[in-house]
Motif scaffolding. Structure first.
Motif, PDB file in Angstrom:
ATOM      1  N   ALA A 125       0.815  -1.214   0.000  1.00  0.00           N
ATOM      2  CA  ALA A 125       0.000   0.000   0.000  1.00  0.00           C
ATOM      3  C   ALA A 125       0.851   1.268   0.000  1.00  0.00           C
ATOM      4  O   ALA A 125       0.567   2.223  -0.727  1.00  0.00           O
ATOM      5  CB  ALA A 125      -0.943  -0.002   1.203  1.00  0.00           C
ATOM      6  N   SER A 126       1.904   1.286   0.808  1.00  0.00           N
ATOM      7  CA  SER A 126       2.743   2.485   0.866  1.00  0.00           C
ATOM      8  C   SER A 126       3.434   2.728  -0.467  1.00  0.00           C
ATOM      9  O   SER A 126       3.594   3.877  -0.897  1.00  0.00           O
ATOM     10  CB  SER A 126       3.784   2.359   1.978  1.00  0.00           C
ATOM     11  OG  SER A 126       4.643   1.257   1.751  1.00  0.00           O
ATOM     12  N   THR A 127       3.840   1.658  -1.146  1.00  0.00           N
ATOM     13  CA  THR A 127       4.470   1.798  -2.458  1.00  0.00           C
ATOM     14  C   THR A 127       3.499   2.407  -3.456  1.00  0.00           C
ATOM     15  O   THR A 127       3.862   3.276  -4.254  1.00  0.00           O
ATOM     16  CB  THR A 127       4.949   0.424  -2.971  1.00  0.00           C
ATOM     17  OG1 THR A 127       5.903  -0.107  -2.049  1.00  0.00           O
ATOM     18  CG2 THR A 127       5.590   0.541  -4.342  1.00  0.00           C
ATOM     19  N   TRP A 128       2.248   1.962  -3.409  1.00  0.00           N
ATOM     20  CA  TRP A 128       1.214   2.495  -4.299  1.00  0.00           C
ATOM     21  C   TRP A 128       1.029   3.990  -4.070  1.00  0.00           C
ATOM     22  O   TRP A 128       0.944   4.773  -5.017  1.00  0.00           O
ATOM     23  CB  TRP A 128      -0.093   1.743  -4.048  1.00  0.00           C
ATOM     24  CG  TRP A 128      -1.234   2.134  -4.934  1.00  0.00           C
ATOM     25  CD1 TRP A 128      -1.423   1.793  -6.245  1.00  0.00           C
ATOM     26  CD2 TRP A 128      -2.363   2.939  -4.568  1.00  0.00           C
ATOM     27  NE1 TRP A 128      -2.595   2.334  -6.716  1.00  0.00           N
ATOM     28  CE2 TRP A 128      -3.200   3.042  -5.707  1.00  0.00           C
ATOM     29  CE3 TRP A 128      -2.753   3.571  -3.389  1.00  0.00           C
ATOM     30  CZ2 TRP A 128      -4.397   3.754  -5.697  1.00  0.00           C
ATOM     31  CZ3 TRP A 128      -3.945   4.287  -3.374  1.00  0.00           C
ATOM     32  CH2 TRP A 128      -4.751   4.370  -4.520  1.00  0.00           C
ATOM     33  N   MET A 129       1.021   4.413  -2.810  1.00  0.00           N
ATOM     34  CA  MET A 129       0.834   5.833  -2.501  1.00  0.00           C
ATOM     35  C   MET A 129       2.056   6.658  -2.892  1.00  0.00           C
ATOM     36  O   MET A 129       1.928   7.776  -3.399  1.00  0.00           O
ATOM     37  CB  MET A 129       0.502   6.000  -1.012  1.00  0.00           C
ATOM     38  CG  MET A 129      -0.892   5.489  -0.660  1.00  0.00           C
ATOM     39  SD  MET A 129      -1.401   5.811   1.054  1.00  0.00           S
ATOM     40  CE  MET A 129      -0.474   4.542   1.917  1.00  0.00           C
ATOM     41  N   TYR A 130       3.249   6.106  -2.664  1.00  0.00           N
ATOM     42  CA  TYR A 130       4.461   6.815  -3.067  1.00  0.00           C
ATOM     43  C   TYR A 130       4.519   6.965  -4.585  1.00  0.00           C
ATOM     44  O   TYR A 130       5.002   7.973  -5.102  1.00  0.00           O
ATOM     45  CB  TYR A 130       5.708   6.078  -2.569  1.00  0.00           C
ATOM     46  CG  TYR A 130       6.202   6.582  -1.238  1.00  0.00           C
ATOM     47  CD1 TYR A 130       7.210   7.531  -1.151  1.00  0.00           C
ATOM     48  CD2 TYR A 130       5.651   6.109  -0.051  1.00  0.00           C
ATOM     49  CE1 TYR A 130       7.662   8.001   0.072  1.00  0.00           C
ATOM     50  CE2 TYR A 130       6.087   6.571   1.180  1.00  0.00           C
ATOM     51  CZ  TYR A 130       7.093   7.514   1.236  1.00  0.00           C
ATOM     52  OH  TYR A 130       7.526   7.986   2.455  1.00  0.00           O
ATOM     53  N   ARG A 131       4.024   5.965  -5.292  1.00  0.00           N
ATOM     54  CA  ARG A 131       4.050   6.053  -6.748  1.00  0.00           C
ATOM     55  C   ARG A 131       3.101   7.148  -7.240  1.00  0.00           C
ATOM     56  O   ARG A 131       3.398   7.840  -8.213  1.00  0.00           O
ATOM     57  CB  ARG A 131       3.685   4.707  -7.365  1.00  0.00           C
ATOM     58  CG  ARG A 131       3.938   4.678  -8.863  1.00  0.00           C
ATOM     59  CD  ARG A 131       4.104   3.280  -9.386  1.00  0.00           C
ATOM     60  NE  ARG A 131       4.611   3.300 -10.748  1.00  0.00           N
ATOM     61  CZ  ARG A 131       4.900   2.223 -11.445  1.00  0.00           C
ATOM     62  NH1 ARG A 131       4.768   1.035 -10.901  1.00  0.00           N
ATOM     63  NH2 ARG A 131       5.349   2.315 -12.675  1.00  0.00           N
ATOM     64  N   ILE A 180       8.265   1.252  -7.133  1.00  0.00           N
ATOM     65  CA  ILE A 180       7.848   2.631  -7.357  1.00  0.00           C
ATOM     66  C   ILE A 180       8.218   3.088  -8.768  1.00  0.00           C
ATOM     67  O   ILE A 180       7.436   3.748  -9.453  1.00  0.00           O
ATOM     68  CB  ILE A 180       8.485   3.566  -6.308  1.00  0.00           C
ATOM     69  CG1 ILE A 180       7.896   3.279  -4.921  1.00  0.00           C
ATOM     70  CG2 ILE A 180       8.257   5.037  -6.672  1.00  0.00           C
ATOM     71  CD1 ILE A 180       8.577   4.024  -3.792  1.00  0.00           C
ATOM     72  N   LEU A 181       9.414   2.706  -9.207  1.00  0.00           N
ATOM     73  CA  LEU A 181       9.901   3.129 -10.521  1.00  0.00           C
ATOM     74  C   LEU A 181       9.377   2.252 -11.652  1.00  0.00           C
ATOM     75  O   LEU A 181       9.478   2.616 -12.821  1.00  0.00           O
ATOM     76  CB  LEU A 181      11.434   3.114 -10.533  1.00  0.00           C
ATOM     77  CG  LEU A 181      12.117   4.136  -9.622  1.00  0.00           C
ATOM     78  CD1 LEU A 181      13.611   3.863  -9.551  1.00  0.00           C
ATOM     79  CD2 LEU A 181      11.862   5.545 -10.110  1.00  0.00           C
ATOM     80  N   GLY A 182       8.859   1.071 -11.300  1.00  0.00           N
ATOM     81  CA  GLY A 182       8.365   0.165 -12.326  1.00  0.00           C
ATOM     82  C   GLY A 182       9.472  -0.507 -13.111  1.00  0.00           C
ATOM     83  O   GLY A 182       9.329  -0.768 -14.309  1.00  0.00           O
TER      84      GLY A 182
END
Length: 207
Positions: A85-91, A180-182
């Protein structure tokens, strides 16, 4: 401004406050607006610091932070639990930074006193923060070196700059940087390596 948004966490049942980020996003998608208050309480500070390192301007960072939480609110139903979830929000925050960068040249990546340190306590970037115990001449020289570093980072290609911020300044795990960077973890490692080499060349720090 996020600080003025109502925060109702103190009045919420303990089981709501103790929920995971993923659970809160699910609740938000189901129409439980109170879940947003908890997410804001948890992430407004770390997300703000992350965004500020891109914009270098408090007002811009505050605007992007607010836009980020608006998107979290409106797009909660699109959250895939396969993502952290945190990664999704940071992205989402990163994409907001990229959107702004397309419209306005980012003046600075980080302020002179915001460089991070690694787990070993050593500077994450090749130039240290000015030593408060140094002489005035030494402090002036060190601050000039940091100013040169800041300008050099600002000239890096976007992908190199982003990888450097996430990995070396934010000190985020390589796996999370990759998400985050994909890109793959190996790609993150290569991007950071290239960014550091580019900085050494720009600052004439090669052996």
């Amino acid at each position: 401004m996020i600080a003025s948004w109502p925060t109702r966490c103190a009045n919420m049942p303990n089981d709501n406050v103790a929920k995971t980020d993923a659970d809160l996003l699910h609740d938000l998608a189901e129409g439980t607006d109170a879940a947003l208050s908890i997410l804001i309480d948890r992430y407004k500070d770390p997300l703000f610091r992350f965004i500020l390192r891109y914009t270098g301007a408090t007002a811009d960072a505050e605007d992007i932070l607010q836009d980020t939480f608006v998107s979290i609110y409106t797009k909660a139903s699109t959250y895939d639990p396969a993502w952290k979830a945190s990664t999704w929000m940071y992205r989402i925050a990163l994409n907001k930074c990229r959107d702004q960068a397309r419209k306005k040249k980012i003046r600075r990546l980080v302020s002179l006193d915001q460089f991070g340190r690694g787990a070993d306590g050593e500077p994450s970037l090749p130039i240290d923060i000015p030593d408060p115990g140094a002489s005035p001449e030494e402090i002036t020289a060190q601050r000039q070196a940091l100013a040169n570093l800041s300008r050099a980072i600002d000239t890096l290609p976007h992908k190199l700059r982003t990888a450097l911020v996430l990995s070396s300044i934010e000190n985020r795990p390589q796996a999370e940087c990759a998400e985050i960077l994909g890109v793959s973890r190996k790609s993150v490692e290569m991007l950071v390596y290239r960014a550091r080499n580019a900085l050494r060349e720009k600052l004439d720090l090669t052996d």
